[in-house]
Design a protein around this motif. Structure first.
Motif, PDB file in Angstrom:
ATOM      1  N   PHE A   1       2.725  24.545 -43.053  1.00 26.47           N
ATOM      2  CA  PHE A   1       2.769  23.685 -41.874  1.00 26.47           C
ATOM      3  C   PHE A   1       2.173  24.385 -40.662  1.00 26.47           C
ATOM      4  O   PHE A   1       1.329  23.841 -39.960  1.00 26.47           O
ATOM      5  CB  PHE A   1       4.215  23.271 -41.580  1.00 26.47           C
ATOM      6  N   PHE A   2       2.614  25.623 -40.411  1.00 28.47           N
ATOM      7  CA  PHE A   2       2.141  26.322 -39.223  1.00 28.47           C
ATOM      8  C   PHE A   2       0.699  26.785 -39.364  1.00 28.47           C
ATOM      9  O   PHE A   2       0.017  26.999 -38.372  1.00 28.47           O
ATOM     10  CB  PHE A   2       3.048  27.509 -38.904  1.00 28.47           C
ATOM     11  N   LYS A   3       0.222  26.923 -40.581  1.00 32.94           N
ATOM     12  CA  LYS A   3      -1.169  27.317 -40.789  1.00 32.94           C
ATOM     13  C   LYS A   3      -2.101  26.177 -40.380  1.00 32.94           C
ATOM     14  O   LYS A   3      -3.178  26.414 -39.846  1.00 32.94           O
ATOM     15  CB  LYS A   3      -1.384  27.672 -42.262  1.00 32.94           C
ATOM     16  N   GLN A   4      -1.686  24.941 -40.591  1.00 35.35           N
ATOM     17  CA  GLN A   4      -2.532  23.787 -40.318  1.00 35.35           C
ATOM     18  C   GLN A   4      -2.279  23.155 -38.954  1.00 35.35           C
ATOM     19  O   GLN A   4      -3.073  22.350 -38.505  1.00 35.35           O
ATOM     20  CB  GLN A   4      -2.304  22.719 -41.390  1.00 35.35           C
ATOM     21  N   THR A   5      -1.204  23.487 -38.306  1.00 33.56           N
ATOM     22  CA  THR A   5      -0.809  22.793 -37.092  1.00 33.56           C
ATOM     23  C   THR A   5      -0.773  23.762 -35.914  1.00 33.56           C
ATOM     24  O   THR A   5      -0.271  24.872 -36.022  1.00 33.56           O
ATOM     25  CB  THR A   5       0.597  22.177 -37.262  1.00 33.56           C
ATOM     26  N   VAL A   6      -1.293  23.285 -34.801  1.00 33.49           N
ATOM     27  CA  VAL A   6      -1.181  24.033 -33.560  1.00 33.49           C
ATOM     28  C   VAL A   6      -0.114  23.330 -32.732  1.00 33.49           C
ATOM     29  O   VAL A   6      -0.239  22.151 -32.417  1.00 33.49           O
ATOM     30  CB  VAL A   6      -2.525  24.066 -32.805  1.00 33.49           C
ATOM     31  N   LEU A   7       0.941  24.045 -32.444  1.00 29.16           N
ATOM     32  CA  LEU A   7       2.051  23.457 -31.701  1.00 29.16           C
ATOM     33  C   LEU A   7       1.850  23.677 -30.216  1.00 29.16           C
ATOM     34  O   LEU A   7       1.535  24.786 -29.771  1.00 29.16           O
ATOM     35  CB  LEU A   7       3.374  24.072 -32.139  1.00 29.16           C
ATOM     36  N   THR A   8       2.026  22.610 -29.464  1.00 27.58           N
ATOM     37  CA  THR A   8       2.013  22.725 -28.010  1.00 27.58           C
ATOM     38  C   THR A   8       3.360  22.248 -27.504  1.00 27.58           C
ATOM     39  O   THR A   8       3.867  21.213 -27.939  1.00 27.58           O
ATOM     40  CB  THR A   8       0.898  21.878 -27.383  1.00 27.58           C
ATOM     41  N   VAL A   9       3.933  23.000 -26.615  1.00 23.71           N
ATOM     42  CA  VAL A   9       5.233  22.674 -26.071  1.00 23.71           C
ATOM     43  C   VAL A   9       5.044  22.339 -24.600  1.00 23.71           C
ATOM     44  O   VAL A   9       4.425  23.101 -23.853  1.00 23.71           O
ATOM     45  CB  VAL A   9       6.214  23.863 -26.231  1.00 23.71           C
TER      46      VAL A   9
END
Length: 166
Positions: A34-42
């Motif tokens: 999940f974290f390899k494919q997704t860039v999380l913005t908060v």
């Protein structure tokens, strides 16, 4: 060794260790993908007053329901404490037994509510009627069984804490 992760752990602890290891490995693998494919913005935004008001208006009946049950049990405990501690204990046993026996009804309600809401929002009132007609007899039959349990066991629990004089 079979199902055990360590021979000294035995069957119970070996199974628990295997479950913990399997869940940890599975979660870490899914987290990595999940974290390899997704860039999380908060981002932090202050919600509007209207949104907060709507949340409180929606949740108010639930909060009041829980508060009234708590006040009811506290009031009954205060009244029963004047008689004896056994009376307070019997109320506690009754309340816990009632809560335990009603858990399937609460669970069915929690399962039906989102499905009913989805179909109602999709303007599929036919599905709402079918779901209501299916779930209601199950809840009614379960509640009738719970009523029978309490009626049949009434004598055992009602008179078990009384003082008997010979």
């Amino acid at each position: 060794m079979g199902i055990r992760s360590h021979p000294c752990n035995g069957y119970f602890w070996g199974c628990n260790c295997n479950c913990i290891i399997a869940v940890s490995l599975g979660n870490s693998g899914s987290d990595y993908s999940f974290f390899k494919q997704t860039v999380l913005t908060v981002s932090f935004r202050i919600p509007s007053f209207d949104l907060i008001k709507e949340i409180f208006v929606t949740g108010l009946p639930s909060v009041l329901g829980m508060a009234l049950v708590s006040a009811y049990i506290s009031g009954l405990n205060a009244v029963l404490a004047r008689f004896s501690e056994d009376a307070v204990s019997s109320l506690g046993i009754y309340y816990k037994l009632q809560t335990f026996l009603l858990i399937p009804t609460y669970g069915l309600n929690q399962g039906v509510t989102p499905i009913m809401g989805f179909n109602y929002g999709a303007k599929n009132t036919n599905a709402c009627g079918i779901l209501y007609g299916t779930a209601l007899p199950y809840q009614q039959s379960h509640l009738l069984q719970v009523l029978c349990v309490f009626v049949c066991s009434h004598g055992k629990y009602c008179f078990s804490f009384t003082l008997r004089t010979a």
